[in-house]
Design an enzyme around this catalytic site. Structure first.
Site, PDB file in Angstrom:
ATOM      1  CB  CYS A   8      -0.992  -0.019   1.173  1.00  0.00           C
ATOM      2  SG  CYS A   8      -0.245   0.030   2.802  1.00  0.00           S
ATOM      3  NE  ARG A  14      -4.550   1.494   1.745  1.00  0.00           N
ATOM      4  CZ  ARG A  14      -4.367   2.252   0.670  1.00  0.00           C
ATOM      5  NH1 ARG A  14      -5.241   2.195  -0.316  1.00  0.00           N
ATOM      6  NH2 ARG A  14      -3.319   3.050   0.589  1.00  0.00           N
ATOM      7  CG  ASP A 122      -5.187   5.867   2.457  1.00  0.00           C
ATOM      8  OD1 ASP A 122      -5.279   5.476   3.640  1.00  0.00           O
ATOM      9  OD2 ASP A 122      -4.251   6.560   2.032  1.00  0.00           O
TER      10      ASP A 122
END
Ligand code: 4NP
Length: 150
Positions: A8, A14, A122
């Site tokens: 990420c 994440r 996000d």
């Protein structure tokens, strides 16, 4: 050993979750799972406390993980590279040295929704619900990945 890398932007929200979830679905004797960020802001950092919390809610411990930046060597060290969103995809593939490198990179939700190029959003600037949503998306995608690899 099959080696899988989750990527990420920051490697604190994440991708550490994706790493923890996929590890929990695969045999550690045959699969190595790691994660990295395209940026270096959080090198050496623990996962975000909200990622740690949602992981614990579902019985996974990720507090020991530490952030690191993606490097071109990761193309040699991993067989499969899963990115969370389109921006990650561009940041990783622009480092690719050849077609083999590029072919290792896939958007993780394409495992569930082939060719749709959906982002795992996000959750950094949002609230706890964003982390819950991300967990569910990643759990679904990692189930498909684990089934296909096992
Ligand atoms: P991640 O989330 O890419 O899922 O780890 C982010 C974490 C930190 C930042 C951005 C995204 N940041 O800008 O610091």
């Amino acid at each position: 050993m099959t080696r899988i890398l989750m990527v990420c932007l920051g490697n604190i929200c994440r991708s550490p979750l994706a790493e923890g979830i996929l590890k929990s679905k695969l045999n550690a004797d045959s699969f190595f799972v790691d994660s990295a960020g395209t940026a270096n802001y959080h090198t050496g950092s623990q996962p975000d406390r909200r990622s740690i919390a949602v992981a614990r809610k579902y019985g996974l411990e990720i507090a020991h993980l530490r952030g690191r930046q993606f490097t071109v060597n990761d193309f040699d060290d991993f067989d499969f590279i899963y990115v969370m969103d389109e921006s990650n995809y561009h940041n990783v593939t622009r480092l690719a040295r050849n077609e083999d490198d590029t072919e290792k990179v896939n958007m993780i939700l394409n495992e569930v929704y082939p060719n749709q190029n959906y982002d795992v959003p996000d959750p950094y600037y949002g609230g706890d619900q964003g982390f819950e949503n991300v967990y569910k998306m990643l759990d679904e995608a990692c189930s498909v990945i684990a089934e296909n690899l096992s």
